[in-house]
Motif scaffolding. Structure first.
Motif, short mmCIF file in Angstrom:
data_model
loop_
_atom_site.label_atom_id
_atom_site.label_comp_id
_atom_site.label_asym_id
_atom_site.label_seq_id
_atom_site.Cartn_x
_atom_site.Cartn_y
_atom_site.Cartn_z
N VAL A 163 0.84 -1.19 0.00
CA VAL A 163 0.00 0.00 0.00
C VAL A 163 0.87 1.25 0.00
O VAL A 163 2.02 1.22 0.46
N ALA A 164 0.31 2.32 -0.53
CA ALA A 164 1.00 3.61 -0.53
C ALA A 164 1.16 4.08 0.92
O ALA A 164 0.47 3.60 1.82
N GLU A 165 2.06 5.01 1.12
CA GLU A 165 2.33 5.51 2.47
C GLU A 165 1.08 6.00 3.18
O GLU A 165 0.94 5.82 4.38
N ASN A 166 0.15 6.60 2.44
CA ASN A 166 -1.08 7.09 3.07
C ASN A 166 -2.11 5.98 3.28
O ASN A 166 -3.17 6.21 3.84
N GLY A 167 -1.79 4.77 2.78
CA GLY A 167 -2.66 3.62 2.98
C GLY A 167 -3.86 3.54 2.09
O GLY A 167 -4.69 2.64 2.21
N SER A 168 -3.98 4.48 1.14
CA SER A 168 -5.20 4.51 0.34
C SER A 168 -5.06 3.83 -1.02
O SER A 168 -6.06 3.53 -1.65
N GLU A 169 -3.85 3.58 -1.47
CA GLU A 169 -3.67 3.01 -2.80
C GLU A 169 -2.94 1.67 -2.70
O GLU A 169 -1.90 1.57 -2.06
N THR A 170 -3.49 0.66 -3.34
CA THR A 170 -2.83 -0.65 -3.34
C THR A 170 -1.88 -0.74 -4.52
O THR A 170 -2.10 -0.12 -5.56
N LYS A 171 -0.81 -1.53 -4.35
CA LYS A 171 0.23 -1.63 -5.37
C LYS A 171 0.30 -3.02 -6.00
O LYS A 171 0.45 -3.13 -7.20
N HIS A 172 0.24 -4.08 -5.20
CA HIS A 172 0.35 -5.45 -5.71
C HIS A 172 -0.21 -6.40 -4.66
O HIS A 172 0.18 -6.34 -3.50
N PHE A 173 -1.12 -7.27 -5.09
CA PHE A 173 -1.72 -8.25 -4.19
C PHE A 173 -0.94 -9.56 -4.24
O PHE A 173 -0.50 -10.00 -5.30
N PHE A 174 -0.81 -10.19 -3.08
CA PHE A 174 -0.08 -11.45 -2.95
C PHE A 174 -0.61 -12.20 -1.73
O PHE A 174 -1.46 -11.69 -1.00
N ILE A 175 -0.10 -13.38 -1.50
CA ILE A 175 -0.52 -14.23 -0.39
C ILE A 175 0.63 -14.37 0.60
O ILE A 175 1.80 -14.42 0.20
N HIS B 110 10.80 -10.59 -1.85
CA HIS B 110 9.59 -10.06 -2.48
C HIS B 110 9.57 -8.53 -2.40
O HIS B 110 9.26 -7.86 -3.38
N ASP B 111 9.89 -7.99 -1.23
CA ASP B 111 9.94 -6.53 -1.06
C ASP B 111 10.94 -5.91 -2.04
O ASP B 111 10.65 -4.90 -2.67
N GLN B 112 12.11 -6.54 -2.16
CA GLN B 112 13.13 -6.01 -3.07
C GLN B 112 12.68 -6.08 -4.52
O GLN B 112 12.89 -5.14 -5.28
N ARG B 113 12.06 -7.20 -4.90
CA ARG B 113 11.60 -7.35 -6.28
C ARG B 113 10.59 -6.26 -6.65
O ARG B 113 10.59 -5.74 -7.76
N TRP B 114 9.73 -5.89 -5.69
CA TRP B 114 8.72 -4.87 -5.94
C TRP B 114 9.16 -3.48 -5.51
O TRP B 114 8.38 -2.53 -5.55
N ARG B 115 10.41 -3.36 -5.06
CA ARG B 115 10.98 -2.08 -4.62
C ARG B 115 10.12 -1.42 -3.54
O ARG B 115 9.82 -0.22 -3.59
N MET B 116 9.75 -2.24 -2.56
CA MET B 116 8.92 -1.75 -1.46
C MET B 116 9.70 -1.88 -0.15
O MET B 116 10.56 -2.73 0.00
N GLN B 117 9.36 -1.02 0.80
CA GLN B 117 9.99 -1.06 2.11
C GLN B 117 9.36 -2.18 2.94
O GLN B 117 8.16 -2.46 2.81
N PRO B 118 10.13 -2.82 3.81
CA PRO B 118 9.55 -3.83 4.70
C PRO B 118 8.39 -3.23 5.49
O PRO B 118 8.45 -2.08 5.92
N GLY B 119 7.34 -3.99 5.63
CA GLY B 119 6.18 -3.53 6.39
C GLY B 119 5.23 -2.63 5.63
O GLY B 119 4.29 -2.09 6.21
N SER B 120 5.46 -2.45 4.32
CA SER B 120 4.61 -1.55 3.55
C SER B 120 3.43 -2.28 2.92
O SER B 120 2.98 -1.95 1.84
#
Length: 136
Positions: free
Chosen positions: A51-63, A82-92
């Motif tokens: 999710v985006a930092e403001n929590g309102s926008e989703t980026k990629h769904f997974f299990i 997975h976080d690295q592949r999607w260039r996301m911060q841990p816990g995002s």
């Protein structure tokens, strides 16, 4: 744990099912929610999305089949990979129930033709990677 009927065993199946490059493109470029929902239906594993930092926008769904692991069309991987592949911060990411997804997006989902059917077809195979502890 998965019900036996939900686990795809490539050694026992007459037809060899595989995740194709087209599947990877389909479920990483806008149709990931459909595969995540199909995986959830057969396994009961929680659906998450970046999710985006403001929590309102989703980026990629997974299990999340178990803590520290992620599953999507690209396979079974550690949360760090997975976080690295999607260039996301841990816990995002956060968990979404199937009911929340239907309530939030329902019929408004912009689904590519055939995505739901293909998601249902490959979900048992994708789930088997996590069930057997095998990364892609």
């Amino acid at each position: 744990m998965l019900p036996d009927a939900a686990i795809y065993d490539p050694y026992e199946e007459d037809v060899q099912l595989e995740v194709t490059e087209d599947d990877v493109e389909l479920f990483t470029c806008g149709n990931c929610m459909e595969l995540a929902c199909e995986l959830h239906k057969i396994t009961g594993w929680p659906i998450h999305s970046f999710v985006a930092e403001n929590g309102s926008e989703t980026k990629h769904f997974f299990i999340v089949p178990r803590e520290g692991w992620r599953l999507d069309v690209e396979g079974f991987s550690t949360s760090e990979e997975h976080d690295q592949r999607w260039r996301m911060q841990p816990g995002s990411h956060k968990e979404f129930s199937y009911e929340q997804i239907l309530a939030m997006w329902g019929d408004e989902m912009n689904v590519e033709i055939g995505a739901v059917e293909r998601a249902a077809e490959i979900a048992p195979l994708v789930a088997s990677y996590a069930a057997h502890g095998t990364p892609f």
